[in-house]
Design a protein around this motif. Structure first.
Motif, PDB file in Angstrom:
ATOM      1  N   GLN A   1       0.854  -1.173   0.000  1.00 36.67           N
ATOM      2  CA  GLN A   1       0.000   0.000   0.000  1.00 36.67           C
ATOM      3  C   GLN A   1       0.893   1.227   0.000  1.00 36.67           C
ATOM      4  OE1 GLN A   1      -2.852  -0.169   3.178  1.00 36.67           O
ATOM      5  NE2 GLN A   1      -3.567  -2.209   2.628  1.00 36.67           N
ATOM      6  N   PHE A   2       0.402   2.326  -0.576  1.00 34.65           N
ATOM      7  CA  PHE A   2       1.281   3.471  -0.799  1.00 34.65           C
ATOM      8  C   PHE A   2       0.700   4.798  -0.325  1.00 34.65           C
ATOM      9  CE2 PHE A   2       1.783   0.169  -3.998  1.00 34.65           C
ATOM     10  CZ  PHE A   2       3.122  -0.148  -3.857  1.00 34.65           C
ATOM     11  N   PHE A   3      -0.481   4.748   0.285  1.00 31.20           N
ATOM     12  CA  PHE A   3      -1.131   5.966   0.749  1.00 31.20           C
ATOM     13  C   PHE A   3      -1.437   5.841   2.236  1.00 31.20           C
ATOM     14  CE2 PHE A   3      -1.977   5.665  -3.763  1.00 31.20           C
ATOM     15  CZ  PHE A   3      -1.723   6.949  -4.210  1.00 31.20           C
ATOM     16  N   PHE A   4      -1.003   6.847   3.011  1.00 31.32           N
ATOM     17  CA  PHE A   4      -1.114   6.765   4.456  1.00 31.32           C
ATOM     18  C   PHE A   4      -1.437   8.128   5.060  1.00 31.32           C
ATOM     19  CE2 PHE A   4       2.228   3.945   2.843  1.00 31.32           C
ATOM     20  CZ  PHE A   4       1.709   2.706   3.187  1.00 31.32           C
ATOM     21  N   LEU A   5      -2.092   8.110   6.214  1.00 29.37           N
ATOM     22  CA  LEU A   5      -2.287   9.320   6.990  1.00 29.37           C
ATOM     23  C   LEU A   5      -1.014   9.569   7.792  1.00 29.37           C
ATOM     24  CD1 LEU A   5      -4.449  11.459   7.610  1.00 29.37           C
ATOM     25  CD2 LEU A   5      -5.094  10.079   9.597  1.00 29.37           C
ATOM     26  N   ALA A   6      -0.424  10.743   7.618  1.00 32.97           N
ATOM     27  CA  ALA A   6       0.882  11.029   8.222  1.00 32.97           C
ATOM     28  C   ALA A   6       0.842  12.306   9.046  1.00 32.97           C
ATOM     29  CB  ALA A   6       1.943  11.159   7.134  1.00 32.97           C
ATOM     30  N   GLU A   7       1.712  12.371  10.016  1.00 37.46           N
ATOM     31  CA  GLU A   7       1.906  13.579  10.821  1.00 37.46           C
ATOM     32  C   GLU A   7       3.320  14.097  10.600  1.00 37.46           C
ATOM     33  OE1 GLU A   7       0.433  16.479  13.611  1.00 37.46           O
ATOM     34  OE2 GLU A   7      -0.579  14.837  12.560  1.00 37.46           O
ATOM     35  N   VAL A   8       3.434  15.356  10.204  1.00 41.59           N
ATOM     36  CA  VAL A   8       4.735  16.010  10.094  1.00 41.59           C
ATOM     37  C   VAL A   8       5.050  16.677  11.422  1.00 41.59           C
ATOM     38  CG1 VAL A   8       6.055  17.843   8.968  1.00 41.59           C
ATOM     39  CG2 VAL A   8       4.540  16.384   7.604  1.00 41.59           C
TER      40      VAL A   8
ATOM     41  N   SER B   1      13.194   6.289  -3.260  1.00 40.38           N
ATOM     42  CA  SER B   1      11.775   6.569  -3.085  1.00 40.38           C
ATOM     43  C   SER B   1      11.492   8.061  -3.204  1.00 40.38           C
ATOM     44  CB  SER B   1      11.275   6.036  -1.740  1.00 40.38           C
ATOM     45  OG  SER B   1      12.000   6.596  -0.657  1.00 40.38           O
ATOM     46  N   ARG B   2      10.208   8.351  -3.393  1.00 38.86           N
ATOM     47  CA  ARG B   2       9.775   9.735  -3.562  1.00 38.86           C
ATOM     48  C   ARG B   2       8.512   9.975  -2.740  1.00 38.86           C
ATOM     49  NH1 ARG B   2       8.740  12.882  -9.335  1.00 38.86           N
ATOM     50  NH2 ARG B   2       9.059  14.989  -8.516  1.00 38.86           N
ATOM     51  N   PRO B   3       8.657  10.196  -1.445  1.00 38.52           N
ATOM     52  CA  PRO B   3       7.477  10.496  -0.635  1.00 38.52           C
ATOM     53  C   PRO B   3       6.914  11.873  -0.980  1.00 38.52           C
ATOM     54  CG  PRO B   3       9.486  10.684   0.672  1.00 38.52           C
ATOM     55  CD  PRO B   3       9.888  10.135  -0.659  1.00 38.52           C
ATOM     56  N   VAL B   4       5.609  11.914  -1.167  1.00 35.92           N
ATOM     57  CA  VAL B   4       4.917  13.154  -1.519  1.00 35.92           C
ATOM     58  C   VAL B   4       3.769  13.368  -0.534  1.00 35.92           C
ATOM     59  CG1 VAL B   4       3.609  14.360  -3.297  1.00 35.92           C
ATOM     60  CG2 VAL B   4       5.531  12.896  -3.952  1.00 35.92           C
ATOM     61  N   LEU B   5       3.681  14.579   0.008  1.00 37.40           N
ATOM     62  CA  LEU B   5       2.623  14.929   0.951  1.00 37.40           C
ATOM     63  C   LEU B   5       1.540  15.746   0.265  1.00 37.40           C
ATOM     64  CD1 LEU B   5       4.837  16.111   3.960  1.00 37.40           C
ATOM     65  CD2 LEU B   5       3.699  13.879   3.721  1.00 37.40           C
ATOM     66  N   TYR B   6       0.318  15.606   0.782  1.00 38.38           N
ATOM     67  CA  TYR B   6      -0.795  16.444   0.353  1.00 38.38           C
ATOM     68  C   TYR B   6      -1.473  17.001   1.600  1.00 38.38           C
ATOM     69  CZ  TYR B   6      -0.161  14.208  -4.154  1.00 38.38           C
ATOM     70  OH  TYR B   6       0.373  13.745  -5.336  1.00 38.38           O
ATOM     71  N   LYS B   7      -1.609  18.313   1.630  1.00 35.10           N
ATOM     72  CA  LYS B   7      -2.234  18.969   2.766  1.00 35.10           C
ATOM     73  C   LYS B   7      -3.708  18.598   2.833  1.00 35.10           C
ATOM     74  CE  LYS B   7      -2.358  21.899   6.246  1.00 35.10           C
ATOM     75  NZ  LYS B   7      -1.630  21.630   7.507  1.00 35.10           N
TER      76      LYS B   7
END
Length: 238
Positions: A85-92, A229-235
């Motif tokens: 899986q490649f989509f996750f809820l993340a905290e910065v 890898s290329r982690p990308v965030l979306y607000k």
């Protein structure tokens, strides 16, 4: 929960084929050179029909990479087969590593304060100071900040399955192979967390605020313990 796919926030470090590329672990810089064979040189400016480069690099030493527990196991494990899986809820979160003996570290207390009771699948750790020289820094023999074992165990207790951080390793540069944070995060001495990943060598620009994001953790399809890898965030929109 909504977010705008037209506004990606890339937190990876691109690979360059010269000595300005970020580097660690005492290896030479990456190389990207036109393939040469006989009279053929794979470069349009030198008469070829296409640009055709050979590329040499080490995923652990030369930029943003995601690794699985195969990084520290005797048996082969591929991150390409581990991450399904490649989509996750993340905290910065942003942390100023604190002094510990002769080192600077991220502690359990700091992570507890930054995360509170938030429920997240991934955590993105930006360390201070956060200067653009992280994009080209030469880390070998510099003893960068790292996670204490207790800090890694806290992330496991909080259900964090994907750890992203802007240093070369979650562990001390020279620790005689102890790898305490790696082993704690993957629960190496117990029921191994085979689906958990660690992404190192990210860069989180200062304009990205701390908070909740949707993470797309993109991997190159390498059958290896680690992959570029290329982690990308979306607000996430309120």
């Amino acid at each position: 929960m909504s977010f705008d796919l037209s506004k990606p926030l890339d937190i990876s470090i691109p690979l360059r084929g010269d000595a300005t590329n970020v580097n660690a672990w005492y290896v030479d810089h990456p190389k990207m050179t036109p393939h040469a064979e006989g009279d053929f040189v794979g470069k349009v400016s030198e008469g070829a029909s296409t640009n055709f480069n050979d590329i040499w690099f080490n995923p652990h030493a030369h930029g943003t990479h995601t690794e699985c527990v195969g990084h520290i196991t005797k048996e082969f494990r591929s991150v390409n087969r581990t991450l399904k899986q490649f989509f996750f809820l993340a905290e910065v979160i942003t942390i100023a590593p604190e002094k510990y003996q002769d080192d600077f570290v991220i502690s359990k207390k700091q992570l507890q304060y930054a995360l509170g009771n938030k429920k997240r699948e991934a955590v993105v750790i930006r360390t201070l100071p956060n200067l653009k020289d992280k994009l080209s820094r030469q880390y070998s023999n510099s003893n960068p900040p790292y996670l204490l074992e207790e800090a890694a165990r806290l992330l496991v207790a909080k259900g964090i399955n994907h750890l992203l951080i802007d240093v070369p390793s979650v562990d001390k540069e020279k620790d005689n192979g102890a790898l305490l944070a790696h082993k704690a995060f993957w629960n190496f001495e117990g029921t191994v967390r085979t689906t958990a990943t660690i992404t190192e060598f990210i860069f989180v620009p200062n304009h990205i605020e701390d908070g909740k994001y949707f993470l797309n953790l993109q991997l190159a399809a390498f059958e290896n313990d680690a992959s570029p890898s290329r982690p990308v965030l979306y607000k996430i929109e309120p």
